[in-house]
Scaffold this active site. Structure first.
Site: not given
Length: 168
Positions: A57, A94
């Site tokens: 992105r 994460e």
């Protein structure tokens, strides 16, 4: 100005326990997209010679920022997506890990602005900084569309200039 309301959210994506912030509403609106790109611009006094967009992105915003600054752009890709003699780094994020690559050509002595969508753990950003430094970057700074404030990503990047359009 980009706000939290500009993102759609999806709980438990891509894995349970993760709240995914989707940038699709920003991309669907020319006004929001323009605001997002403006929010990723460095301070006027920042020296930037090249913009690095992070897969995937970051690729959306980095060319617009680079063109606005009248500088070139480079890409940080996931391993296996670029040919040639590349630098590599592992990034712990994460919900897993990722292997990243960078073509070091054109980085030596340059002031680099790294563009990515989200700062969470700082694992991806730290890996990118490490590769850019190995390539000889004079300096590295970061701009993120969103920062998740209760995860210590900013602390991981304490040695770098970091800006975020939205902090949640």
């Amino acid at each position: 100005m980009i706000t939290l309301d500009d993102f759609d959210t999806y709980p438990d994506f891509p894995v349970e326990g993760i709240l995914f912030y989707d940038i699709a509403p920003i991309l669907a609106s020319p006004e929001r997209f323009r605001e997002a790109c403006i929010s990723l611009m460095p301070p006027r006094d920042a020296e930037v010679d090249i913009v690095a967009g992070v897969d995937a992105r970051g690729f959306i915003f980095a060319p617009v920022v680079a063109q606005t600054l009248d500088v070139g752009m480079t890409m940080v890709r996931k391993k296996g997506k670029m040919p040639g003699d590349l630098l590599e780094a592992d990034a712990t994020i994460e919900y897993g890990s990722s292997e990243l690559t960078l073509n070091p050509n054109g980085i030596d002595g340059k002031h680099v602005l790294v563009i990515d969508d989200v700062l969470a753990t700082g694992g991806t950003a730290r890996a990118v900084a490490e590769m850019l430094e190995r390539a000889g970057a004079a300096s590295v700074r970061f701009s993120f569309l969103m920062e998740i404030g209760d995860i210590p990503g900013r602390e991981v990047l304490k040695d770098y200039a970091v800006t975020s359009a939205v902090v949640v």
